[in-house]
Design a protein around this motif. Structure first.
Motif, PDB file in Angstrom:
ATOM      1  N   TYR A 189       0.853  -1.187   0.000  1.00  0.00           N
ATOM      2  CA  TYR A 189       0.000   0.000   0.000  1.00  0.00           C
ATOM      3  C   TYR A 189       0.892   1.242   0.000  1.00  0.00           C
ATOM      4  O   TYR A 189       1.945   1.266   0.636  1.00  0.00           O
ATOM      5  N   VAL A 190       0.427   2.276  -0.726  1.00  0.00           N
ATOM      6  CA  VAL A 190       1.220   3.486  -0.848  1.00  0.00           C
ATOM      7  C   VAL A 190       0.443   4.682  -0.289  1.00  0.00           C
ATOM      8  O   VAL A 190      -0.793   4.696  -0.288  1.00  0.00           O
ATOM      9  N   TYR A 191       1.210   5.679   0.172  1.00  0.00           N
ATOM     10  CA  TYR A 191       0.662   6.863   0.813  1.00  0.00           C
ATOM     11  C   TYR A 191       1.368   8.093   0.261  1.00  0.00           C
ATOM     12  O   TYR A 191       2.554   8.043  -0.072  1.00  0.00           O
ATOM     13  N   GLN A 192       0.656   9.225   0.195  1.00  0.00           N
ATOM     14  CA  GLN A 192       1.235  10.467  -0.285  1.00  0.00           C
ATOM     15  C   GLN A 192       0.644  11.655   0.460  1.00  0.00           C
ATOM     16  O   GLN A 192      -0.562  11.695   0.726  1.00  0.00           O
ATOM     17  N   LYS A 193       1.512  12.616   0.770  1.00  0.00           N
ATOM     18  CA  LYS A 193       1.044  13.919   1.214  1.00  0.00           C
ATOM     19  C   LYS A 193       0.921  14.819  -0.011  1.00  0.00           C
ATOM     20  O   LYS A 193       1.680  14.690  -0.962  1.00  0.00           O
ATOM     21  N   CYS A 194      -0.012  15.724   0.029  1.00  0.00           N
ATOM     22  CA  CYS A 194      -0.229  16.629  -1.098  1.00  0.00           C
ATOM     23  C   CYS A 194       0.801  17.756  -1.070  1.00  0.00           C
ATOM     24  O   CYS A 194       1.116  18.307  -0.011  1.00  0.00           O
ATOM     25  N   PHE A 195       1.353  18.062  -2.240  1.00  0.00           N
ATOM     26  CA  PHE A 195       2.198  19.244  -2.359  1.00  0.00           C
ATOM     27  C   PHE A 195       1.985  19.875  -3.719  1.00  0.00           C
ATOM     28  O   PHE A 195       1.482  19.240  -4.651  1.00  0.00           O
ATOM     29  N   ARG A 226      13.340  17.256   7.085  1.00  0.00           N
ATOM     30  CA  ARG A 226      13.109  16.546   5.826  1.00  0.00           C
ATOM     31  C   ARG A 226      11.669  16.061   5.819  1.00  0.00           C
ATOM     32  O   ARG A 226      11.236  15.339   6.713  1.00  0.00           O
ATOM     33  N   ASN A 227      10.918  16.464   4.790  1.00  0.00           N
ATOM     34  CA  ASN A 227       9.516  16.091   4.680  1.00  0.00           C
ATOM     35  C   ASN A 227       9.354  14.846   3.827  1.00  0.00           C
ATOM     36  O   ASN A 227       9.531  14.887   2.610  1.00  0.00           O
ATOM     37  N   ALA A 228       9.027  13.728   4.454  1.00  0.00           N
ATOM     38  CA  ALA A 228       8.694  12.524   3.696  1.00  0.00           C
ATOM     39  C   ALA A 228       7.266  12.690   3.182  1.00  0.00           C
ATOM     40  O   ALA A 228       6.330  12.797   3.970  1.00  0.00           O
ATOM     41  N   VAL A 229       7.075  12.734   1.877  1.00  0.00           N
ATOM     42  CA  VAL A 229       5.740  12.963   1.326  1.00  0.00           C
ATOM     43  C   VAL A 229       5.219  11.778   0.507  1.00  0.00           C
ATOM     44  O   VAL A 229       4.094  11.815   0.032  1.00  0.00           O
ATOM     45  N   THR A 230       6.023  10.750   0.319  1.00  0.00           N
ATOM     46  CA  THR A 230       5.561   9.510  -0.295  1.00  0.00           C
ATOM     47  C   THR A 230       6.225   8.345   0.421  1.00  0.00           C
ATOM     48  O   THR A 230       7.429   8.365   0.649  1.00  0.00           O
ATOM     49  N   THR A 257       9.999   7.200  -0.208  1.00  0.00           N
ATOM     50  CA  THR A 257      10.600   7.373  -1.522  1.00  0.00           C
ATOM     51  C   THR A 257      10.497   8.775  -2.083  1.00  0.00           C
ATOM     52  O   THR A 257      11.044   9.034  -3.152  1.00  0.00           O
ATOM     53  N   THR A 258       9.810   9.661  -1.429  1.00  0.00           N
ATOM     54  CA  THR A 258       9.783  11.049  -1.874  1.00  0.00           C
ATOM     55  C   THR A 258      10.059  11.945  -0.683  1.00  0.00           C
ATOM     56  O   THR A 258       9.319  11.908   0.298  1.00  0.00           O
ATOM     57  N   ILE A 259      11.136  12.709  -0.785  1.00  0.00           N
ATOM     58  CA  ILE A 259      11.556  13.582   0.306  1.00  0.00           C
ATOM     59  C   ILE A 259      11.677  15.002  -0.236  1.00  0.00           C
ATOM     60  O   ILE A 259      12.282  15.226  -1.277  1.00  0.00           O
ATOM     61  N   ILE A 260      11.084  15.945   0.473  1.00  0.00           N
ATOM     62  CA  ILE A 260      11.251  17.357   0.117  1.00  0.00           C
ATOM     63  C   ILE A 260      12.046  18.013   1.238  1.00  0.00           C
ATOM     64  O   ILE A 260      11.583  18.067   2.381  1.00  0.00           O
ATOM     65  N   GLU A 261      13.245  18.479   0.911  1.00  0.00           N
ATOM     66  CA  GLU A 261      14.104  19.104   1.912  1.00  0.00           C
ATOM     67  C   GLU A 261      14.930  20.207   1.256  1.00  0.00           C
ATOM     68  O   GLU A 261      14.894  20.382   0.041  1.00  0.00           O
ATOM     69  N   LYS A 262      15.653  20.928   2.069  1.00  0.00           N
ATOM     70  CA  LYS A 262      16.291  22.166   1.640  1.00  0.00           C
ATOM     71  C   LYS A 262      17.301  21.952   0.511  1.00  0.00           C
ATOM     72  O   LYS A 262      17.281  22.667  -0.497  1.00  0.00           O
ATOM     73  N   GLU A 263      18.207  20.993   0.665  1.00  0.00           N
ATOM     74  CA  GLU A 263      19.301  20.853  -0.284  1.00  0.00           C
ATOM     75  C   GLU A 263      18.823  20.570  -1.696  1.00  0.00           C
ATOM     76  O   GLU A 263      19.254  21.202  -2.652  1.00  0.00           O
ATOM     77  N   VAL A 282       3.650  22.039   1.193  1.00  0.00           N
ATOM     78  CA  VAL A 282       3.364  20.648   1.561  1.00  0.00           C
ATOM     79  C   VAL A 282       2.360  20.643   2.699  1.00  0.00           C
ATOM     80  O   VAL A 282       2.560  21.329   3.717  1.00  0.00           O
ATOM     81  N   HIS A 283       1.273  19.877   2.544  1.00  0.00           N
ATOM     82  CA  HIS A 283       0.304  19.715   3.633  1.00  0.00           C
ATOM     83  C   HIS A 283       0.454  18.305   4.188  1.00  0.00           C
ATOM     84  O   HIS A 283       0.428  17.327   3.450  1.00  0.00           O
ATOM     85  N   HIS A 284       0.586  18.190   5.500  1.00  0.00           N
ATOM     86  CA  HIS A 284       0.913  16.903   6.111  1.00  0.00           C
ATOM     87  C   HIS A 284      -0.299  16.026   6.415  1.00  0.00           C
ATOM     88  O   HIS A 284      -0.125  14.862   6.808  1.00  0.00           O
ATOM     89  N   ASP A 285      -1.501  16.541   6.241  1.00  0.00           N
ATOM     90  CA  ASP A 285      -2.695  15.726   6.496  1.00  0.00           C
ATOM     91  C   ASP A 285      -3.025  14.924   5.245  1.00  0.00           C
ATOM     92  O   ASP A 285      -3.879  15.304   4.447  1.00  0.00           O
ATOM     93  N   TYR A 286      -2.366  13.769   5.094  1.00  0.00           N
ATOM     94  CA  TYR A 286      -2.577  12.946   3.901  1.00  0.00           C
ATOM     95  C   TYR A 286      -3.917  12.220   3.917  1.00  0.00           C
ATOM     96  O   TYR A 286      -4.360  11.684   2.905  1.00  0.00           O
ATOM     97  N   MET A 287      -4.589  12.220   5.072  1.00  0.00           N
ATOM     98  CA  MET A 287      -5.884  11.543   5.155  1.00  0.00           C
ATOM     99  C   MET A 287      -7.007  12.401   4.568  1.00  0.00           C
ATOM    100  O   MET A 287      -8.079  11.899   4.275  1.00  0.00           O
TER     101      MET A 287
END
Length: 602
Positions: A464-470, A515-519, A531-537, A580-585
């Motif tokens: 099963y896969v999960y994603q936060k919206c960005f 580091r924001n894990a969004v997937t 598998t999907t990270i949004i971070e500064k660098e 990035v919004h962290h409420d993936y539900m």
């Protein structure tokens, strides 16, 4: 040692092979690639090649990486060198620096065509074709000692409308200019390659020819690379891939088997060596060589070498073009614990086993330009005509809207058509774009969708896969301030943002090192995979690339023209921003924040 001399001395009873790497964009990625190459040296390649970024964009990193492999690892290194943007003296400088690093081998490429064709920025007229670069090196006493290779295109040149006879003539001219060996573009049709190989030999070309092999990593990256390189794909290959295209591990396994079968067929056809396009990944190449009986006890060797390795990359954001699905290069290697490298699951060999694509994690050795030989969407001769002649901000808004409505297949920032995943949030992207917030990256929220889902699924079956919206967009500075103020006053800790401009100004509410894990995904027998990270660098690295695209696009138009003035003005004034919004539900959470009362942003 000169590469052709090594080929002559090599045991003809055994296949030789070379590895191609590109310099990552970040320091951390570079350091981790050096460690990876150190492991892969144990596979005993005859040589290693290092690519030269588009327009020399990675010149220093290319020279540094090539110098390290040549001097520290003692592996003969082939440095790629292109004609693009090589003004008088820059070729000499590059060759001298290569010579100082002990490099004796050059792959001379034409590289990308000058930007804008008719209105391109002037470069040295002596270097317009690969043959010009070969001829210059061989005719200059200071550099004549270099062993020089050139490129060939069994399936045809990707951006040149020339028949095979014409391409063979171009190749003959490069060899006549002094080329010592040939490396081909990647291909998958071995029958066609062997036919082409026979025609090359019949043309009187006798120098070694090393075919380029790229093991398929994922279905998405396969589609992207074959389109980019204009690669001929046999119907049987697509027939095999279609049923397994949503299972990344099965695709990767198939890619290894296909590469093995291709190499064996070519050996029967008289080919003595191959050139692996690694994409800075090691696992598939190792497995191919093991299957061919060439790698020896490599797993034991690798395990000895990886006692102390950095934490692995996960994944970062993808553009909201096909890259959403296509560039979503689907890395699901497990996320290591602090003692990564001490067990097979956390082995450095496969901790980023799947390619990251343009937005890969900044720590990954595969973070950077995976396009072969420095091509990009802006190198397409037809691309500028698709985007028109923008002279006002409204013209640019109209172009981004045409892309969202699939009336044009690309933008300068999205090299492939809009993905099915982006269509899930199409009304919101359209609304932002109409407001003049030009969207270039996005992802819908996903809460526990089967990994086999045709739109957002990835990884092996049974997960099963999960994603936060960005969402990511270009906006004016005052809009950045409005967004930051609303996040601060009304975000309630649910929203993170990054924003930066071409001058280097940077804003974020993410703590340093955050580091924001969004997937992420959950699969049988594996740790949770992020598998999907949004971070500064990686955001800042992409920011630099994104604003350079505005500059590059502007050079398609004459100095002082309305088009160039507009594009340069956008580059100088606008900011790139990611929310990035962290409420993936709640699939509507981000859009309610942006659009709904009491204080809508748009």
């Amino acid at each position: 040692m000169k590469f052709v001399d090594k080929i002559v001395k090599y045991d003809k009873r055994r296949l030789f092979y070379t590895f191609e790497f590109f310099p990552p964009k970040t320091d951390q990625g570079f350091e981790n690639l050096v460690a990876r190459i150190g492991r892969m040296v144990g596979l005993n390649p005859l040589a290693i090649s290092v690519t030269w970024g588009a327009g020399g964009s990675t010149k220093e990193r290319s020279l540094d990486l090539a110098g390290l492999t040549q001097l520290e690892y003692g592996v003969d290194t082939i440095l790629h060198l292109t004609c693009t943007n090589m003004v008088q003296g820059s070729v000499d400088t590059a060759l001298r620096e290569a010579k100082e690093r002990g490099i004796e081998n050059i792959l001379a490429l034409r590289g990308d065509p000058p930007r804008g064709k008719e209105h391109w920025e002037p470069t040295d007229p002596r270097f317009q074709h690969g043959a010009d670069l070969v001829r210059y090196i061989k005719a200059t006493p200071e550099f004549a000692h270099f062993c020089v290779g050139v490129a060939a295109y069994p399936d045809g040149h990707p951006d040149r409308d020339t028949d095979e006879d014409g391409e063979l003539q171009f190749l003959k001219e490069k060899v006549d200019a002094g080329a010592d060996f040939i490396v081909t573009q990647l291909f998958y049709d071995v029958d066609n390659f062997l036919r082409w190989y026979g025609r090359v030999r019949a043309k009187g070309i006798t120098v070694p020819i090393i075919p380029g092999i790229m093991p398929i990593q994922t279905y998405a990256s396969f589609l992207r690379m074959t389109k980019l390189c204009a690669t001929r794909v046999p119907p049987s290959l697509m027939h095999d891939l279609m049923p397994i295209r949503h299972d990344d591990q099965k695709v990767k396994d198939y890619g290894v088997k296909l590469a093995v079968d291709m190499i064996r067929q070519m050996q029967r056809g008289g080919i003595e060596g191959v050139h692996f396009c690694t994409l800075n990944l090691e696992r598939s190449v190792t497995r191919v060589l093991e299957s061919l009986g060439l790698a020896g006890n490599i797993p034991t060797l690798v395990n000895r070498l990886i006692a102390d390795i950095p934490a692995p990359p996960e994944r970062t954001i993808t553009p909201h073009s096909a890259a959403d699905q296509a560039t979503k290069e689907l890395i699901y290697a497990p996320k290591p614990e602090p003692d990564a490298g001490k067990g097979e699951i956390n082995s450095a060999v496969d901790w980023d086993d799947f390619p990251n694509g343009r937005f890969g994690d900044f720590k990954s050795p595969a973070y950077g330009d995976t396009d072969r030989w420095g091509s990009s969407v802006l190198q397409s001769n037809v691309a500028p005509s698709q985007w028109g002649n923008p002279r006002t901000l409204e013209d640019l808004t109209a172009m981004f809207l045409r892309y969202l409505h699939s009336k044009i297949p690309t933008t300068p920032f999205s090299p492939t058509p809009l993905s099915p995943e982006s269509l899930l949030i199409f009304p919101h992207l359209e609304r932002l774009t109409r407001r003049g917030w030009w969207t270039v990256g996005s992802q819908p929220a996903v809460n526990g969708v089967p990994s086999t889902d045709d739109v957002v699924g990835w990884g092996p079956k049974g997960g099963y896969v999960y994603q936060k919206c960005f969402v990511e967009f270009f906006v004016e500075h005052e809009d950045v301030e409005r967004v930051a103020k609303k996040v601060r006053e009304e975000g309630n800790g649910w929203i993170n943002y990054f924003a930066a401009n071409a001058k280097g100004d940077f804003l974020t509410n993410v703590p340093e090192g955050g580091r924001n894990a969004v997937t992420w995904g959950v699969f049988p027998g594996q740790e949770i995979a992020q598998t999907t990270i949004i971070e500064k660098e990686s955001f800042l690295s992409w920011k630099d690339e994104a604003f350079s695209i505005w500059s590059e696009w502007s050079t398609y138009y004459p100095p002082g023209s309305q088009e160039r003035t507009l594009l340069e003005g956008v580059r100088d004034r606008r900011w790139l921003m990611t929310l990035v919004h962290h409420d993936y539900m709640d699939s509507s959470a981000l859009w309610n924040f942006v659009f709904k009362d009491p204080n809508p942003l748009v």
